[in-house]
Scaffold this active site. Sequence first.
Site, PDB file in Angstrom:
ATOM      1  N   ASP A   1      -0.789  -7.871  -6.879  1.00 27.35           N
ATOM      2  CA  ASP A   1      -0.379  -8.377  -5.638  1.00 27.35           C
ATOM      3  C   ASP A   1      -0.536 -10.088  -5.708  1.00 27.35           C
ATOM      4  OD1 ASP A   1      -0.104  -5.988  -4.133  1.00 27.35           O
ATOM      5  OD2 ASP A   1      -2.067  -5.889  -3.433  1.00 27.35           O
TER       6      ASP A   1
ATOM      7  N   ASP B   1       5.500  -3.926  -1.750  1.00 28.51           N
ATOM      8  CA  ASP B   1       4.959  -3.573  -0.401  1.00 28.51           C
ATOM      9  C   ASP B   1       5.841  -3.981   0.915  1.00 28.51           C
ATOM     10  OD1 ASP B   1       2.545  -2.896  -1.740  1.00 28.51           O
ATOM     11  OD2 ASP B   1       1.640  -4.867  -1.741  1.00 28.51           O
TER      12      ASP B   1
END
Length: 172
Positions: free
Chosen positions: A130, A148
């Site tokens: 991330d 995501d």
Amino acid sequence: MMMTQSAAHQRKDGFVKGRRLGCLVLVLVLLADQLSKQWILYGLKLPEKGSVAILPWLNFTMVWNHAVTFGMFGGHSPSVFIIVSLMAVIALCVVLIRSRRLLVSLACGGIIGGALGNVIDRLQYKAVVDFLHFHVAGWSWYVFNIADSAIVCGVGLWILDSFLADRRRNRS
């Protein structure tokens, strides 16, 4: 009311086109996700830097996510997330194949592509890469990635489609 052969053919072509677009979205999401993560890790070398300011409201911040959104369900083995994700991917592939609505096909493509992108990370790194960190005026959102985003957008499209389908049914 009987449909003409031509109208039925056009409708079938629309279904096939929607599925193809869903598959295209899947491939584009997966490519964008994996290429962005490779650049973050090996081009920008973000793990060494920790965080890099990109815009006043955006940083690239390195986070190895061993859980799911907001750190939920942390402490489980990566294989648990991989198995659950792959089961969801299989179910969504069935929905995509059977889909008769463009927005559902696009939603499935985004969700599948995003899920597969995160599965690849878990297989390769035992965690998800991330790096997108939005913040403004003291407010900060959790750090996430393109996969995501595609999953969230896919769910949003699916919800929109359900509202539109309800409206169509109410008009009939």
